[in-house]
Design a protein around this motif. Structure first.
Motif, short mmCIF file in Angstrom:
data_model
loop_
_atom_site.label_atom_id
_atom_site.label_comp_id
_atom_site.label_asym_id
_atom_site.label_seq_id
_atom_site.Cartn_x
_atom_site.Cartn_y
_atom_site.Cartn_z
N GLN A 269 38.37 87.24 54.25
CA GLN A 269 39.95 86.07 54.33
C GLN A 269 40.56 87.14 53.51
O GLN A 269 39.93 87.76 52.52
CB GLN A 269 39.20 85.06 54.45
CG GLN A 269 38.73 84.34 55.59
CD GLN A 269 39.20 82.79 55.41
OE1 GLN A 269 38.96 82.31 54.52
NE2 GLN A 269 39.76 81.72 56.03
N LYS B 54 44.22 85.54 50.69
CA LYS B 54 45.28 84.68 50.39
C LYS B 54 46.18 85.95 50.67
O LYS B 54 46.58 86.88 50.19
CB LYS B 54 44.88 84.48 48.38
CG LYS B 54 43.50 84.05 48.86
CD LYS B 54 43.19 83.57 48.04
CE LYS B 54 41.62 82.97 46.95
NZ LYS B 54 41.32 81.34 47.21
N GLN C 282 50.02 89.55 48.10
CA GLN C 282 48.91 88.94 49.44
C GLN C 282 47.39 89.68 48.83
O GLN C 282 47.97 90.83 47.82
CB GLN C 282 49.00 89.93 50.70
CG GLN C 282 50.20 89.57 51.52
CD GLN C 282 50.97 90.57 52.50
OE1 GLN C 282 49.80 90.98 53.41
NE2 GLN C 282 51.31 90.14 52.78
N LYS D 217 50.49 78.03 49.43
CA LYS D 217 49.41 79.06 48.65
C LYS D 217 48.84 79.49 50.09
O LYS D 217 47.90 77.07 50.79
CB LYS D 217 48.52 77.86 47.85
CG LYS D 217 48.94 77.89 46.76
CD LYS D 217 49.71 79.18 45.58
CE LYS D 217 49.52 78.77 44.50
NZ LYS D 217 50.51 79.41 43.76
N GLN D 218 48.03 80.27 51.01
CA GLN D 218 47.74 80.01 52.20
C GLN D 218 46.24 81.05 52.30
O GLN D 218 45.83 81.68 51.26
CB GLN D 218 48.26 80.64 53.33
CG GLN D 218 48.42 80.46 54.37
CD GLN D 218 49.53 81.40 55.41
OE1 GLN D 218 50.02 82.32 55.27
NE2 GLN D 218 50.42 79.98 55.99
N ASP D 219 45.13 80.45 53.04
CA ASP D 219 44.00 81.10 53.59
C ASP D 219 43.36 81.95 54.33
O ASP D 219 44.43 80.66 55.50
CB ASP D 219 42.73 80.46 53.49
CG ASP D 219 42.42 80.29 51.88
OD1 ASP D 219 42.46 81.16 50.18
OD2 ASP D 219 41.87 79.43 50.93
N GLN E 28 43.89 87.20 42.40
CA GLN E 28 44.12 87.53 43.19
C GLN E 28 45.63 85.94 43.39
O GLN E 28 45.99 85.96 42.56
CB GLN E 28 43.33 86.25 43.78
CG GLN E 28 41.84 87.20 44.26
CD GLN E 28 40.60 86.64 44.32
OE1 GLN E 28 40.62 85.84 45.93
NE2 GLN E 28 39.28 86.12 44.04
N CYS E 29 45.56 85.92 44.60
CA CYS E 29 46.74 84.74 45.11
C CYS E 29 46.30 83.78 44.81
O CYS E 29 46.35 83.59 46.10
CB CYS E 29 47.66 85.63 45.92
SG CYS E 29 48.24 87.17 45.75
N ASP E 30 46.67 83.39 43.85
CA ASP E 30 45.72 81.65 44.05
C ASP E 30 46.87 80.40 43.69
O ASP E 30 48.20 80.83 43.14
CB ASP E 30 45.06 81.69 42.24
CG ASP E 30 43.50 82.07 42.73
OD1 ASP E 30 42.88 82.59 44.16
OD2 ASP E 30 43.01 82.99 42.14
#
Length: 153
Positions: A2, A4, A47, A125-127, A151-153
């Motif tokens: 997965q 982000k 990303q 914000k997406q997983d 990370q993209c948080d």
């Protein structure tokens, strides 16, 4: 694995969303929500992905669209497991059959879906498990290998 995705503002036309399945490299199947956007722009796109390797934790961080020219995508399809943000839909239909959405890509007959003429999401914000597009333009792109802490948080 997965990954982000984050964006300060996503704007899109031709939207649909329904249940789907993403496959990993070993053929494992993962339940996802499939989102389709015919034309999308993403301001301050980020990303990130983190993976355990024989050398330890390694991350990749990609950024684009942060200098006044957003990233853009045509025929964007995302297989996601989570989404947060402030969303606005225009001319939304909720509870339509996934095989009858108003986008080129469609889901399975009998599955729940929704579609709309436009979508706007602030502070996205997406997983995700997958992202595809017929064209993905990343203005002012930077790619960086990290230790996984960024990370993209």
């Amino acid at each position: 694995t997965q990954f982000k995705i984050a964006s300060s503002q996503l704007e899109g036309t031709g939207f649909s969303q329904y249940s789907g399945v993403a496959k990993d490299a070993e053929g494992g199947k993962h339940a996802v929500v499939t989102a389709n956007i015919k034309d999308a722009t993403l301001e301050n796109l980020c990303q990130s992905a983190v993976q355990e390797t024989p050398l330890g934790k390694v991350g990749i961080l990609i950024k684009a669209g942060g200098k006044g020219t957003p990233a853009s995508a045509k025929d964007l399809q995302i297989g996601m497991t989570g989404l947060k943000g402030d969303a606005e839909f225009k001319n939304i239909r909720i509870g339509v059959d996934a095989s009858d959405v108003n986008t080129k890509a469609k889901g399975s007959k009998g599955d729940f879906a929704q579609d709309s003429d436009t979508i706007s999401i602030k502070d996205l914000k997406q997983d995700s498990w997958s992202t595809t597009a017929s064209v993905f333009t990343l203005k002012d792109m930077s790619l960086k290998l990290t230790d996984g802490s960024e990370q993209c948080d």
